[in-house]
Write an enzyme that holds these catalytic residues in place. Structure first.
Site, PDB file in Angstrom:
ATOM      1  N   GLY A 136      31.029  39.145  37.657  1.00  0.00           N
ATOM      2  CA  GLY A 136      31.415  37.736  37.756  1.00  0.00           C
ATOM      3  C   GLY A 136      30.490  37.023  38.710  1.00  0.00           C
ATOM      4  O   GLY A 136      29.491  37.569  39.162  1.00  0.00           O
ATOM      5  N   GLU A 188      31.350  35.970  41.629  1.00  0.00           N
ATOM      6  CA  GLU A 188      31.667  36.300  43.015  1.00  0.00           C
ATOM      7  C   GLU A 188      31.808  37.788  43.294  1.00  0.00           C
ATOM      8  O   GLU A 188      31.790  38.211  44.436  1.00  0.00           O
ATOM      9  CB  GLU A 188      32.954  35.569  43.421  1.00  0.00           C
ATOM     10  CG  GLU A 188      32.728  34.078  43.427  1.00  0.00           C
ATOM     11  CD  GLU A 188      33.993  33.255  43.500  1.00  0.00           C
ATOM     12  OE1 GLU A 188      35.072  33.850  43.455  1.00  0.00           O
ATOM     13  OE2 GLU A 188      33.870  32.031  43.603  1.00  0.00           O
ATOM     14  N   ALA A 189      31.942  38.569  42.243  1.00  0.00           N
ATOM     15  CA  ALA A 189      32.147  39.996  42.461  1.00  0.00           C
ATOM     16  C   ALA A 189      31.684  40.811  41.263  1.00  0.00           C
ATOM     17  O   ALA A 189      31.540  40.284  40.156  1.00  0.00           O
ATOM     18  CB  ALA A 189      33.626  40.259  42.721  1.00  0.00           C
ATOM     19  N   ASP A 204      44.503  30.657  40.666  1.00  0.00           N
ATOM     20  CA  ASP A 204      43.417  30.775  39.677  1.00  0.00           C
ATOM     21  C   ASP A 204      43.996  31.428  38.420  1.00  0.00           C
ATOM     22  O   ASP A 204      43.347  32.214  37.746  1.00  0.00           O
ATOM     23  CB  ASP A 204      42.264  31.603  40.258  1.00  0.00           C
ATOM     24  CG  ASP A 204      41.005  31.554  39.397  1.00  0.00           C
ATOM     25  OD1 ASP A 204      40.856  30.593  38.604  1.00  0.00           O
ATOM     26  OD2 ASP A 204      40.176  32.474  39.495  1.00  0.00           O
ATOM     27  N   ASN A 241      42.677  35.650  33.737  1.00  0.00           N
ATOM     28  CA  ASN A 241      43.061  36.564  34.816  1.00  0.00           C
ATOM     29  C   ASN A 241      44.364  37.299  34.528  1.00  0.00           C
ATOM     30  O   ASN A 241      45.095  37.692  35.431  1.00  0.00           O
ATOM     31  CB  ASN A 241      43.129  35.814  36.153  1.00  0.00           C
ATOM     32  CG  ASN A 241      41.729  35.610  36.750  1.00  0.00           C
ATOM     33  OD1 ASN A 241      40.842  36.459  36.580  1.00  0.00           O
ATOM     34  ND2 ASN A 241      41.532  34.499  37.433  1.00  0.00           N
ATOM     35  N   ASP A 243      42.963  39.320  40.031  1.00  0.00           N
ATOM     36  CA  ASP A 243      42.103  38.338  40.699  1.00  0.00           C
ATOM     37  C   ASP A 243      42.886  37.452  41.674  1.00  0.00           C
ATOM     38  O   ASP A 243      42.952  36.234  41.512  1.00  0.00           O
ATOM     39  CB  ASP A 243      41.413  37.489  39.614  1.00  0.00           C
ATOM     40  CG  ASP A 243      40.105  36.899  40.093  1.00  0.00           C
ATOM     41  OD1 ASP A 243      39.741  37.130  41.254  1.00  0.00           O
ATOM     42  OD2 ASP A 243      39.455  36.191  39.301  1.00  0.00           O
TER      43      ASP A 243
HETATM   44  N1  LIG Z   1      42.016  46.744  38.328  1.00  0.00           N
HETATM   45  C1  LIG Z   1      41.141  46.572  37.333  1.00  0.00           C
HETATM   46  N2  LIG Z   1      41.010  47.509  36.369  1.00  0.00           N
HETATM   47  C2  LIG Z   1      40.129  47.346  35.366  1.00  0.00           C
HETATM   48  N3  LIG Z   1      39.330  46.281  35.232  1.00  0.00           N
HETATM   49  C3  LIG Z   1      39.417  45.319  36.142  1.00  0.00           C
HETATM   50  C4  LIG Z   1      40.314  45.401  37.243  1.00  0.00           C
HETATM   51  N4  LIG Z   1      40.187  44.286  37.994  1.00  0.00           N
HETATM   52  C5  LIG Z   1      39.243  43.542  37.388  1.00  0.00           C
HETATM   53  N5  LIG Z   1      38.769  44.149  36.269  1.00  0.00           N
HETATM   54  C6  LIG Z   1      37.763  43.652  35.342  1.00  0.00           C
HETATM   55  O1  LIG Z   1      36.836  42.864  36.053  1.00  0.00           O
HETATM   56  C7  LIG Z   1      36.860  41.504  35.616  1.00  0.00           C
HETATM   57  C8  LIG Z   1      36.665  40.569  36.796  1.00  0.00           C
HETATM   58  O2  LIG Z   1      37.682  40.780  37.746  1.00  0.00           O
HETATM   59  P1  LIG Z   1      38.258  39.596  38.595  1.00  0.00           P
HETATM   60  O3  LIG Z   1      38.782  38.544  37.691  1.00  0.00           O
HETATM   61  O4  LIG Z   1      39.179  40.183  39.589  1.00  0.00           O
HETATM   62  O5  LIG Z   1      36.937  39.131  39.363  1.00  0.00           O
HETATM   63  P2  LIG Z   1      36.190  37.716  39.398  1.00  0.00           P
HETATM   64  O6  LIG Z   1      35.274  37.724  40.536  1.00  0.00           O
HETATM   65  O7  LIG Z   1      37.144  36.612  39.274  1.00  0.00           O
HETATM   66  O8  LIG Z   1      35.322  37.762  38.126  1.00  0.00           O
HETATM   67  P3  LIG Z   1      35.233  36.571  37.063  1.00  0.00           P
HETATM   68  O9  LIG Z   1      34.342  35.544  37.698  1.00  0.00           O
HETATM   69  O10 LIG Z   1      34.650  37.256  35.861  1.00  0.00           O
HETATM   70  O11 LIG Z   1      36.646  36.068  36.855  1.00  0.00           O
HETATM   71  C9  LIG Z   1      38.200  41.374  34.917  1.00  0.00           C
HETATM   72  O12 LIG Z   1      38.167  40.390  33.922  1.00  0.00           O
HETATM   73  C10 LIG Z   1      38.408  42.753  34.315  1.00  0.00           C
HETATM   74  O13 LIG Z   1      37.697  42.890  33.102  1.00  0.00           O
HETATM   75 MG   LIG Z   2      38.645  36.547  37.359  1.00  0.00          MG
END
Ligand SMILES: Nc1ncnc2c1ncn2[C@@H]1O[C@H](COP(=O)(O)OP(=O)(O)OP(=O)(O)O)[C@@H](O)[C@H]1O
Ligand SMILES: [Mg+2]
Length: 261
Positions: free
Chosen positions: A63, A65-66, A195, A200, A212
């Protein structure tokens, strides 16, 4: 050397190699450098030494941010390792509004690395509180610096789909479940996700997981109710598109905030 340490050593050497090549491939360099900078490597080593992570596999999601990696502990349980990326000023700007005004983080330093660490600990804490309130979320296991370790939601390293990809089989019931989770978070954990949307929420064999939680705010946050209304609105819009009838955003919102003591 464990399997993971070898892998790790490879990444580190590749990183050095790239340095020597004077950033010939600017983008690839950026990726390794961004995720595995020194403090991140140290934090990962800590998590390995503490027996929390045994092996790291590939990245499952990238993503803004992560990055989320699939990993395993020594018992063979699947883990999701969320590594918050090195601070950009954009990132700083986007998160500071969620931390500011939250009494739980009143005395934080404005130092950027510290903000990332707080962001990470905040997601950990929010996940804990959500679970305690009866919201289905990935169970948080540990955090260190900019790394959050939680239970992996999915099978064999493949994350469960988001509801926007695989909508719930029974949208009516799922809508009720999500509303109940919003309500439990607000009334029991006293937090607003902030969010929340079909991006999410994961659908793991028809069990919905809200993910998230980094942006979640305490209900006393000055914008908490604004975020709550937006969360409800996103959910209502998504489920209406699936063809169900729902009360209006305003009705749901009003009914909920009336219950806040
Ligand atoms: N506990 C988990 N188990 C498996 N996959 C996960 C888990 N947490 C997150 N993911 C995967 O990682 C993706 C991004 O996680 P998250 O939404 O927490 O981060 P983010 O920084 O908001 O990323 P984004 O900008 O893509 O929303 C999720 O859409 C999912 O596919
Ligand atoms: Mg997310």
């Amino acid at each position: 050397m464990s399997y993971f340490e070898e892998d790790f050593e490879k990444v580190r050497r590749r990183d050095e190699e790239r340095r020597r090549k004077r950033r010939k491939d600017e983008d690839a360099f950026e990726i390794v450098e961004e995720v595995f900078d020194r403090p991140t490597l140290m934090a990962l080593y800590d998590l390995i030494n503490d027996g929390i992570i045994d092996r790291m596999f590939g990245v499952v999601a990238t993503g803004k941010e992560a990055r989320v990696y699939w990993a395993k502990n020594s018992r063979g349980d699947d883990l999701a390792v969320k590594i918050f990326l090195k601070e950009t000023s954009d990132f700083r700007r986007s998160i500071i509004k969620y931390i500011d005004g939250d009494p739980r983080f009143a005395r934080m330093r404005r130092d950027i690395r510290h903000i990332i660490k707080i962001w990470c600990s905040k997601e950990f804490k929010n996940l804990k509180e959500a679970i305690a309130a009866g919201v289905r979320v990935p169970e948080p296991i540990a955090f260190r610096e900019n790394i959050l370790v939680m239970k992996f939601i999915g099978d064999d390293g493949v994350p469960a789909p988001l509801i926007r990809e695989v909508p719930p089989g029974d949208p009516e019931e799922a809508f009720g479940t999500v509303l109940e989770y919003i309500k439990r978070a607000v009334l029991k954990a006293k937090i607003v996700h902030a969010d929340l949307s079909e991006y999410n929420i994961m659908n793991w064999n028809e069990e919905l997981y809200i993910i998230d939680w980094g942006s979640a705010v305490h209900i006393t946050h000055p914008q908490a109710l604004e975020f709550l209304r937006r969360d409800i609105s996103n959910i209502v819009n998504f489920f209406r598109k699936l063809g169900i009838e729902t009360p209006s955003v305003e009705d749901i919102y009003k009914r909920l905030i009336r219950e806040i003591p």
